[in-house]
Motif scaffolding. Sequence first.
Motif, PDB file in Angstrom:
ATOM      1  N   PRO A 190      -3.092   5.794   5.768  1.00  0.00           N
ATOM      2  CA  PRO A 190      -3.416   4.565   6.513  1.00  0.00           C
ATOM      3  C   PRO A 190      -3.452   4.817   8.015  1.00  0.00           C
ATOM      4  O   PRO A 190      -2.698   5.647   8.535  1.00  0.00           O
ATOM      5  N   GLY A 191      -4.347   4.111   8.709  1.00  0.00           N
ATOM      6  CA  GLY A 191      -4.342   4.161  10.156  1.00  0.00           C
ATOM      7  C   GLY A 191      -3.024   3.596  10.652  1.00  0.00           C
ATOM      8  O   GLY A 191      -2.629   2.495  10.267  1.00  0.00           O
ATOM      9  N   THR A 192      -2.325   4.376  11.484  1.00  0.00           N
ATOM     10  CA  THR A 192      -0.938   4.017  11.827  1.00  0.00           C
ATOM     11  C   THR A 192      -0.698   4.047  13.323  1.00  0.00           C
ATOM     12  O   THR A 192      -0.931   5.066  13.982  1.00  0.00           O
ATOM     13  N   LEU A 193      -0.227   2.956  13.865  1.00  0.00           N
ATOM     14  CA  LEU A 193       0.207   2.941  15.256  1.00  0.00           C
ATOM     15  C   LEU A 193       1.518   3.714  15.361  1.00  0.00           C
ATOM     16  O   LEU A 193       2.364   3.626  14.465  1.00  0.00           O
ATOM     17  N   HIS A 194       1.672   4.467  16.438  1.00  0.00           N
ATOM     18  CA  HIS A 194       2.906   5.242  16.578  1.00  0.00           C
ATOM     19  C   HIS A 194       4.122   4.349  16.827  1.00  0.00           C
ATOM     20  O   HIS A 194       5.266   4.817  16.826  1.00  0.00           O
ATOM     21  N   THR A 195       3.872   3.039  17.021  1.00  0.00           N
ATOM     22  CA  THR A 195       4.978   2.086  17.196  1.00  0.00           C
ATOM     23  C   THR A 195       5.350   1.392  15.884  1.00  0.00           C
ATOM     24  O   THR A 195       6.342   0.681  15.821  1.00  0.00           O
ATOM     25  N   ASP A 196       4.538   1.607  14.844  1.00  0.00           N
ATOM     26  CA  ASP A 196       4.790   0.977  13.539  1.00  0.00           C
ATOM     27  C   ASP A 196       5.766   1.844  12.748  1.00  0.00           C
ATOM     28  O   ASP A 196       5.378   2.727  11.978  1.00  0.00           O
ATOM     29  N   GLN A 197       7.042   1.567  12.931  1.00  0.00           N
ATOM     30  CA  GLN A 197       8.077   2.412  12.344  1.00  0.00           C
ATOM     31  C   GLN A 197       8.093   2.401  10.821  1.00  0.00           C
ATOM     32  O   GLN A 197       8.435   3.412  10.197  1.00  0.00           O
ATOM     33  N   LEU A 198       7.726   1.278  10.200  1.00  0.00           N
ATOM     34  CA  LEU A 198       7.730   1.203   8.737  1.00  0.00           C
ATOM     35  C   LEU A 198       6.707   2.179   8.136  1.00  0.00           C
ATOM     36  O   LEU A 198       7.015   2.927   7.202  1.00  0.00           O
ATOM     37  N   LYS A 199       5.501   2.153   8.669  1.00  0.00           N
ATOM     38  CA  LYS A 199       4.475   3.064   8.169  1.00  0.00           C
ATOM     39  C   LYS A 199       4.793   4.520   8.515  1.00  0.00           C
ATOM     40  O   LYS A 199       4.539   5.432   7.720  1.00  0.00           O
ATOM     41  N   ILE A 200       5.329   4.736   9.708  1.00  0.00           N
ATOM     42  CA  ILE A 200       5.687   6.089  10.121  1.00  0.00           C
ATOM     43  C   ILE A 200       6.720   6.675   9.149  1.00  0.00           C
ATOM     44  O   ILE A 200       6.587   7.815   8.685  1.00  0.00           O
ATOM     45  N   LYS A 201       7.760   5.885   8.821  1.00  0.00           N
ATOM     46  CA  LYS A 201       8.799   6.366   7.904  1.00  0.00           C
ATOM     47  C   LYS A 201       8.238   6.624   6.507  1.00  0.00           C
ATOM     48  O   LYS A 201       8.645   7.568   5.830  1.00  0.00           O
ATOM     49  N   GLU A 202       7.308   5.766   6.074  1.00  0.00           N
ATOM     50  CA  GLU A 202       6.684   5.940   4.763  1.00  0.00           C
ATOM     51  C   GLU A 202       5.892   7.251   4.719  1.00  0.00           C
ATOM     52  O   GLU A 202       6.001   8.019   3.741  1.00  0.00           O
ATOM     53  N   LEU A 203       5.137   7.513   5.778  1.00  0.00           N
ATOM     54  CA  LEU A 203       4.362   8.741   5.834  1.00  0.00           C
ATOM     55  C   LEU A 203       5.254   9.981   5.983  1.00  0.00           C
ATOM     56  O   LEU A 203       4.946  11.046   5.439  1.00  0.00           O
ATOM     57  N   GLN A 204       6.357   9.822   6.702  1.00  0.00           N
ATOM     58  CA  GLN A 204       7.301  10.934   6.832  1.00  0.00           C
ATOM     59  C   GLN A 204       7.905  11.290   5.468  1.00  0.00           C
ATOM     60  O   GLN A 204       8.078  12.477   5.144  1.00  0.00           O
ATOM     61  N   LYS A 205       8.202  10.275   4.688  1.00  0.00           N
ATOM     62  CA  LYS A 205       8.761  10.473   3.341  1.00  0.00           C
ATOM     63  C   LYS A 205       7.750  11.216   2.457  1.00  0.00           C
ATOM     64  O   LYS A 205       8.110  12.146   1.721  1.00  0.00           O
TER      65      LYS A 205
END
Length: 446
Positions: A190-205
């Motif tokens: 997904p296109g992800t803003l670097h401020t969107d912590q929920l998506k960032i954590k999901e992608l990190q997982k």
Amino acid sequence: MFEKLTKKLNIFLKILHIKVFNKKNIKNTLYKVRCALIKSDVALTVIDSFLRLNKKKSLGSAINKDLTPGQTLIKIIFNELVNIMGKKNEKFNLLNKNLTIGMIIGLQGTGKTTSIAKLSYYLNKKTKKILVTSIDIYRPAAITQLEVLIKKTGAHFFPSDSFNKPINIVKLAIKYAIKNSYDLLLIDTPGTLHTDQLKIKELQKISKYINPTETLLVVDSMTGQDAINSIKKFNKYFILSGLILTKLDSDTRGGIALSIKQLTKKSIKYIGTGEKIHDLQKFYPERIAKRILGMDDILSIIEKIKIQINDKDSKKLKETIKKKENFNLNDFLIQIKQIQKIEGITSLLNHFPLNKLIKKSSLYNIDKKSLIKIEAMINSMTKKEKENPNIIKGSRKKRISLGSGITRQEINIYLKQFENIKKIMNQITKKRPNKIFQHIKNYFIK
């Protein structure tokens, strides 16, 4: 691509004619370069570092006896342009035996989904089996868009939907890829803003689970210096292996390409140059530097021109023309050999104020394969035939054809081209414009 940056840096053609190498003209030249780079959206820290190195190397450089001071300065600037962009192209890392997994990330609107399709098309030529899937469940149209694009690439699409969790889609795709012996699995995220912590954590997982061989960040070149900030943020959250720089066919200033490597320590691996599926290219720093300078072939010619142009043959041809002797096939062969030694002859000649008659002549438009055939044809002739082409009739053409391996029809065409060149050379003798090869040599060599 890089048109605006190229236009701003076209001062380099003027630099070629610098005859004195001193602090004053180096300072003036580098000041013009600085202005051009600032207008082209290159980061100030990169510009300062770039110019500092150029000044140091220019002042401490011994003048190459085979190059003019201007040519030496351009060579130094060119080398530094290449250095700040990364020196060499970084290849996509494909594992030999195990499944290679590539994860494509980036901000929304950067051209991420289109880029993964282009990458699939590009890698499909080098990789046996490619599987592509999307975990962008937040924008269902993205899944459909990718599926449609992948059909054009020769790769295969693993279906996904917005009702499934991204991690589950990934697990199923990996299982399917291994079972069906795929070489590469590309995952669109997904296109992800670097401020969107929920998506960032999901992608990190997900990244931690799949341990991707390649994690490529897609960056929009039109965002200018903002792109640097997003690269730094994404680099903080993910182990990036490289970047895809998109929209370089648009009205972009191109300077971001000069800033990325030095500011982020990450390499640009690919560049998007259009909207079509095949509009993705490897990022070659040397090629881009040449394009930026607006001197695609000239830089390589500066390196080679001294050994490419044979002084003895050029002098002989010059004397023949000066004495108004009969321009024959021996002279024509000298020209052919000279042109064969210089790659990109058409691009080269475009940089010189040559006589219009020369540019319209058939010599200017002869391709490389034809040059080889013409040489073979002339080498199959007798001494008398070379000096008197008018005697080459039916039986002689047949013998020359057998000796050279080219058809009689081609012989007729090449002899006609010779006659055209002969007329041009006669006009050069009368009107005394710059000679082709002498002019080229004088232009590049001190």
